[in-house]
Design a protein around this motif. Structure first.
Motif, short mmCIF file in Angstrom:
data_model
loop_
_atom_site.label_atom_id
_atom_site.label_comp_id
_atom_site.label_asym_id
_atom_site.label_seq_id
_atom_site.Cartn_x
_atom_site.Cartn_y
_atom_site.Cartn_z
N UNK A 41 0.83 -1.19 0.00
CA UNK A 41 0.00 0.00 0.00
C UNK A 41 0.86 1.24 0.00
N UNK A 42 0.28 2.37 -0.35
CA UNK A 42 1.00 3.64 -0.41
C UNK A 42 0.90 4.33 0.94
N UNK A 43 2.03 4.77 1.46
CA UNK A 43 2.04 5.46 2.73
C UNK A 43 1.71 6.93 2.52
N UNK A 44 1.33 7.66 3.59
CA UNK A 44 1.03 9.08 3.44
C UNK A 44 2.18 9.86 2.85
N UNK A 45 3.44 9.46 3.21
CA UNK A 45 4.59 10.18 2.71
C UNK A 45 4.74 10.05 1.20
N UNK A 46 4.17 8.96 0.63
CA UNK A 46 4.31 8.72 -0.80
C UNK A 46 3.21 9.39 -1.61
N UNK A 47 2.19 9.94 -0.96
CA UNK A 47 1.11 10.61 -1.66
C UNK A 47 1.58 11.99 -2.12
N UNK A 48 1.36 12.30 -3.38
CA UNK A 48 1.89 13.54 -3.94
C UNK A 48 1.21 14.77 -3.34
N UNK A 79 -2.96 16.03 -2.58
CA UNK A 79 -3.45 16.63 -1.34
C UNK A 79 -4.05 18.01 -1.62
N UNK A 80 -3.38 18.78 -2.48
CA UNK A 80 -3.88 20.13 -2.81
C UNK A 80 -5.22 20.05 -3.52
N UNK A 81 -5.37 19.09 -4.42
CA UNK A 81 -6.64 18.93 -5.14
C UNK A 81 -7.74 18.52 -4.17
N UNK A 82 -7.45 17.57 -3.30
CA UNK A 82 -8.43 17.13 -2.31
C UNK A 82 -8.85 18.29 -1.42
N UNK A 83 -7.90 19.10 -1.02
CA UNK A 83 -8.20 20.24 -0.16
C UNK A 83 -9.10 21.25 -0.89
N UNK A 84 -8.80 21.47 -2.17
CA UNK A 84 -9.61 22.40 -2.96
C UNK A 84 -11.03 21.88 -3.14
N UNK A 85 -11.19 20.57 -3.33
CA UNK A 85 -12.52 19.98 -3.49
C UNK A 85 -13.33 20.16 -2.20
N UNK A 93 -4.91 18.74 -11.44
CA UNK A 93 -3.62 19.31 -11.79
C UNK A 93 -2.62 18.22 -12.15
N UNK A 94 -1.51 18.60 -12.72
CA UNK A 94 -0.47 17.63 -13.02
C UNK A 94 0.17 17.11 -11.74
N UNK A 95 0.62 15.87 -11.77
CA UNK A 95 1.32 15.31 -10.64
C UNK A 95 0.45 14.60 -9.63
N UNK A 96 -0.86 14.48 -9.89
CA UNK A 96 -1.72 13.77 -8.94
C UNK A 96 -1.52 12.26 -9.11
N UNK A 97 -1.92 11.53 -8.09
CA UNK A 97 -1.83 10.07 -8.17
C UNK A 97 -2.74 9.56 -9.29
N UNK A 157 -5.59 3.81 -1.51
CA UNK A 157 -4.95 4.33 -0.31
C UNK A 157 -4.32 5.70 -0.53
N UNK A 158 -3.66 5.90 -1.67
CA UNK A 158 -2.99 7.18 -1.92
C UNK A 158 -3.99 8.33 -1.95
N UNK A 159 -5.15 8.10 -2.54
CA UNK A 159 -6.18 9.14 -2.63
C UNK A 159 -6.82 9.34 -1.25
N UNK A 160 -7.08 8.25 -0.57
CA UNK A 160 -7.67 8.34 0.78
C UNK A 160 -6.76 9.14 1.70
N UNK A 161 -5.46 8.85 1.65
CA UNK A 161 -4.50 9.57 2.47
C UNK A 161 -4.50 11.06 2.12
N UNK A 162 -4.66 11.38 0.83
CA UNK A 162 -4.65 12.78 0.40
C UNK A 162 -5.81 13.55 1.04
N UNK A 163 -6.98 12.96 1.03
CA UNK A 163 -8.14 13.62 1.66
C UNK A 163 -7.96 13.73 3.17
#
Length: 213
Positions: A33-40, A44-50, A108-112, A186-192
């Motif tokens: 699984x992807x750890x929080x540190x590996x989430x781009x 996180x910025x996109x999730x925050x904006x949503x 945006x560019x660079x999202x999971x 997991x990567x998206x869940x961690x981002x939110x």
């Protein structure tokens, strides 16, 4: 002497193996699984904006509902005053709904890579809320087009109904958003979970205390 040396070597090897085993047990397993540190950061910025745009829409619908109720209950208020009272609030609902759709749609560019699936689900979840906001906007246009006091009264009542429905649909939207977050990769869940604006949205609502006797 030779036997003592063999025993000493064996004990040393056993101690070394024990230390290695303990070291391995202390290392957390990722199980793929992807750890929080590996989430781009972009995810996180996109999730925050949503979450920010979602909360802004909720706030604008609540404000519009208050303005509409105030306008509808103001006896003796002139039709023009009632129109002015609800005009800005209705425009804010329309702008907030458009901003939410724009924000969810704009990855945006660079999202999971897995973010695209969450995006599609959020767009589907938000469609009913967007439709309700459109109905609020249309009902607001009818208020502005009303020419007589009777027409204003009738159109404000219809606007109130539309605003109430939008508030109800937003409750369903937020439930759907929480479901999307929980069911995402997991990567998206961690981002939110890491996005500050999402924390109040993700957290379960506190139970309302019962009134004391």
């Amino acid at each position: 002497m030779a036997q003592s040396r063999v025993i000493a070597i064996a004990l040393s090897l056993s101690s070394a193996l024990l230390l290695v085993a303990c070291g391995d047990s202390d290392t957390p397993s990722t199980n793929g699984t992807t750890s929080p540190a590996a989430t781009s950061d972009a995810t996180v910025a996109w999730a925050n904006a949503v979450c920010t745009a979602s909360t802004q829409l909720q706030t604008s619908v609540q404000s519009a509902g208050e303005a509409i109720r105030s306008g509808a209950s103001s006896a003796g208020t002139s039709p023009d005053s009632v129109k002015d009272q609800v005009k800005d609030s209705v425009a804010e609902v329309k702008d907030s709904a458009a901003n939410l759709t724009r924000t969810v749609s704009g990855l945006p560019g660079g999202v999971e890579p897995q973010t695209a699936q969450a995006q599609e689900q959020l767009l589907t979840a938000g469609k009913q809320a967007q439709d309700s906001a459109d109905q609020v906007s249309a009902a607001g246009d009818q208020v502005q087009a009303a020419k007589t006091a009777e027409e204003v009264t009738a159109s404000v009542a219809a606007l109130k109904t539309a605003a109430d429905k939008a508030a109800t649909d937003l409750t369903g939207y937020f439930d759907a958003v929480r479901g999307v977050i929980t069911g995402s990769a997991e990567a998206v869940k961690y981002a939110f979970e890491a996005a500050p604006a999402c924390r109040p949205l993700i957290a379960p609502a506190s139970p309302t205390p019962s009134p004391s006797a």
